[in-house]
Motif scaffolding. Structure first.
Motif, PDB file in Angstrom:
ATOM      1  N   TYR A 266       3.060  43.966  15.161  1.00  0.00           N
ATOM      2  CA  TYR A 266       3.910  42.902  14.141  1.00  0.00           C
ATOM      3  C   TYR A 266       2.936  41.781  13.312  1.00  0.00           C
ATOM      4  N   ASP A 267       1.652  41.099  13.243  1.00  0.00           N
ATOM      5  CA  ASP A 267       0.982  40.619  13.097  1.00  0.00           C
ATOM      6  C   ASP A 267       0.180  41.190  11.672  1.00  0.00           C
ATOM      7  N   HIS A 268       0.278  42.715  11.179  1.00  0.00           N
ATOM      8  CA  HIS A 268       0.103  42.864   9.810  1.00  0.00           C
ATOM      9  C   HIS A 268       1.140  42.773   9.601  1.00  0.00           C
ATOM     10  N   ILE A 269       2.373  43.274   9.769  1.00  0.00           N
ATOM     11  CA  ILE A 269       4.062  42.857   8.696  1.00  0.00           C
ATOM     12  C   ILE A 269       4.184  41.563   8.612  1.00  0.00           C
ATOM     13  N   LEU A 270       3.758  40.391   9.184  1.00  0.00           N
ATOM     14  CA  LEU A 270       3.808  39.198   9.278  1.00  0.00           C
ATOM     15  C   LEU A 270       2.613  38.509   7.749  1.00  0.00           C
ATOM     16  N   PHE A 271       2.229  39.196   7.751  1.00  0.00           N
ATOM     17  CA  PHE A 271       0.602  38.555   7.304  1.00  0.00           C
ATOM     18  C   PHE A 271       1.497  39.460   5.530  1.00  0.00           C
ATOM     19  N   LEU A 272       2.055  40.975   5.792  1.00  0.00           N
ATOM     20  CA  LEU A 272       3.012  41.030   4.467  1.00  0.00           C
ATOM     21  C   LEU A 272       4.056  40.086   4.245  1.00  0.00           C
ATOM     22  N   LEU A 273       4.750  39.942   5.348  1.00  0.00           N
ATOM     23  CA  LEU A 273       5.591  39.513   3.992  1.00  0.00           C
ATOM     24  C   LEU A 273       4.795  37.786   4.257  1.00  0.00           C
ATOM     25  N   ALA A 274       4.303  37.306   4.585  1.00  0.00           N
ATOM     26  CA  ALA A 274       3.848  35.822   3.692  1.00  0.00           C
ATOM     27  C   ALA A 274       3.332  36.273   2.556  1.00  0.00           C
ATOM     28  N   VAL A 275       2.760  37.345   1.971  1.00  0.00           N
ATOM     29  CA  VAL A 275       2.094  37.912   1.339  1.00  0.00           C
ATOM     30  C   VAL A 275       2.977  37.919  -0.355  1.00  0.00           C
ATOM     31  N   VAL A 276       4.607  38.887   0.088  1.00  0.00           N
ATOM     32  CA  VAL A 276       4.689  38.648  -1.350  1.00  0.00           C
ATOM     33  C   VAL A 276       6.005  38.253  -0.790  1.00  0.00           C
ATOM     34  N   PHE A 277       6.397  36.790   0.085  1.00  0.00           N
ATOM     35  CA  PHE A 277       6.925  35.877   0.159  1.00  0.00           C
ATOM     36  C   PHE A 277       7.495  35.406  -1.529  1.00  0.00           C
ATOM     37  N   PHE A 278       6.708  35.260  -2.137  1.00  0.00           N
ATOM     38  CA  PHE A 278       6.859  34.592  -3.625  1.00  0.00           C
ATOM     39  C   PHE A 278       6.769  35.191  -4.414  1.00  0.00           C
TER      40      PHE A 278
ATOM     41  N   ASP B 110      -8.541  40.231  15.788  1.00  0.00           N
ATOM     42  CA  ASP B 110      -7.114  39.816  16.273  1.00  0.00           C
ATOM     43  C   ASP B 110      -6.857  38.566  15.905  1.00  0.00           C
ATOM     44  N   ALA B 111      -7.847  37.258  16.509  1.00  0.00           N
ATOM     45  CA  ALA B 111      -7.385  35.869  16.351  1.00  0.00           C
ATOM     46  C   ALA B 111      -8.056  35.595  15.231  1.00  0.00           C
ATOM     47  N   ILE B 112      -8.577  36.619  14.048  1.00  0.00           N
ATOM     48  CA  ILE B 112      -8.673  36.165  12.317  1.00  0.00           C
ATOM     49  C   ILE B 112      -7.234  37.051  11.598  1.00  0.00           C
ATOM     50  N   ILE B 113      -6.680  38.075  11.976  1.00  0.00           N
ATOM     51  CA  ILE B 113      -5.815  39.087  11.552  1.00  0.00           C
ATOM     52  C   ILE B 113      -4.458  37.478  12.005  1.00  0.00           C
ATOM     53  N   GLY B 114      -4.395  37.122  13.088  1.00  0.00           N
ATOM     54  CA  GLY B 114      -3.530  36.056  13.309  1.00  0.00           C
ATOM     55  C   GLY B 114      -3.887  34.736  12.193  1.00  0.00           C
ATOM     56  N   PHE B 115      -5.080  34.346  12.071  1.00  0.00           N
ATOM     57  CA  PHE B 115      -5.393  33.229  10.851  1.00  0.00           C
ATOM     58  C   PHE B 115      -4.822  34.193   9.500  1.00  0.00           C
ATOM     59  N   SER B 116      -4.885  34.498   9.319  1.00  0.00           N
ATOM     60  CA  SER B 116      -4.979  35.370   7.979  1.00  0.00           C
ATOM     61  C   SER B 116      -3.177  35.229   7.746  1.00  0.00           C
ATOM     62  N   VAL B 117      -1.646  35.068   8.993  1.00  0.00           N
ATOM     63  CA  VAL B 117      -1.217  34.841   8.643  1.00  0.00           C
ATOM     64  C   VAL B 117      -1.043  33.004   8.582  1.00  0.00           C
ATOM     65  N   VAL B 118      -1.780  32.447   9.109  1.00  0.00           N
ATOM     66  CA  VAL B 118      -1.307  31.182   9.028  1.00  0.00           C
ATOM     67  C   VAL B 118      -1.982  30.715   7.585  1.00  0.00           C
TER      68      VAL B 118
END
Length: 241
Positions: A69-81, A119-127
């Motif tokens: 879910y961390d990877h998917i959240l980042f992907l969602l944020a990347v393609v959002f706009f 994994d904390a850095i991956i979470g930060f990538s979403v932020v």
């Protein structure tokens, strides 16, 4: 980009509504992410086999990405706009190059990184990406970071996150390289599957008036989920010391 002056017609959610949505998203993403590790059955199976086993490793790679879910959240944020297929392909390719490179190198050269820290850095990538979508850096620093470069860089970190999970499998050195390549192919297939679902939903949502009305709020919620992931992993790191 919506932050801090939202597009005309956009609606700021009340704190109560935003908190409710945040809780729902956190339950949907953060709780599975907390358990996002190596299944006992998968680990036992991998430890029992040796030699080249392409299909099982492809399956494990796809399973890890789809349930990551961390990877998917980042992907969602990347393609959002991002609207154009060509641009989506560029960003997804940069992310894939990043995480494929560090995943393969991390496992092959046995590069050990603390799982909680990465994994904390991956979470930060979403932020980071949610704030980027909200236009925060242009307002705060009068500067827009290179979005393609940051996607690649965070892809590197996501790849190390994948390699730390693979280390937990304790894979046999017999057939290591072909199995790693198969795992990576599975990761890419899982990524395409997750991305397809995201783009289908986003494609329909963008055609409605509610997209611009709630885009800011959803990015705020993704940012909140990212902070929750960071907090959870840092807590785990602190308790493990």
């Amino acid at each position: 980009m919506l932050f801090p002056l939202q597009r005309a017609g956009a609606e700021r959610w009340t704190p109560t509504r935003l908190l409710l949505l945040s809780c729902i998203l956190l339950l949907a993403f953060t709780l599975p992410a907390m358990a996002h590790g190596i299944a006992t059955g998968d680990k036992g199976y991998i430890q029992e086999i040796s030699g080249i086993n392409l299909i099982p490793f492809m399956y494990l790679g796809a399973k890890h990405m789809v349930t990551g879910y961390d990877h998917i959240l980042f992907l969602l944020a990347v393609v959002f706009f991002i609207y154009k297929s060509r641009d989506i392909g560029i960003y997804v390719s940069l992310f894939a190059i990043g995480h494929s490179t560090t995943m393969l190198l991390g496992v092959y050269f046995n590069i050990g990184i603390n799982a909680y820290l990465i994994d904390a850095i991956i979470g930060f990538s979403v932020v980071y990406k949610a704030l980027d979508n909200m236009g925060a850096y242009r307002v705060w620093f009068k500067y827009q970071p290179n979005t393609r470069l940051t996607t690649l860089v965070f892809g590197f970190f996501h790849g190390f996150g994948l390699s730390t999970k693979i280390h937990e499998y304790d894979i046999s050195p017999d057939g290591l390289v072909p199995n790693l390549l198969a795992f990576n192919v599975g990761v890419e297939l899982g990524q395409l599957l997750a991305l397809s679902g995201i783009l289908i939903v986003m494609g329909y949502w963008r055609r409605t008036q509610t997209f611009w009305r709630y885009a800011y709020s959803l990015n705020t919620t993704m940012m909140t989920a990212g902070f929750a992931l960071v907090g959870y992993q840092l807590t785990g790191l602190f308790l493990s010391l």
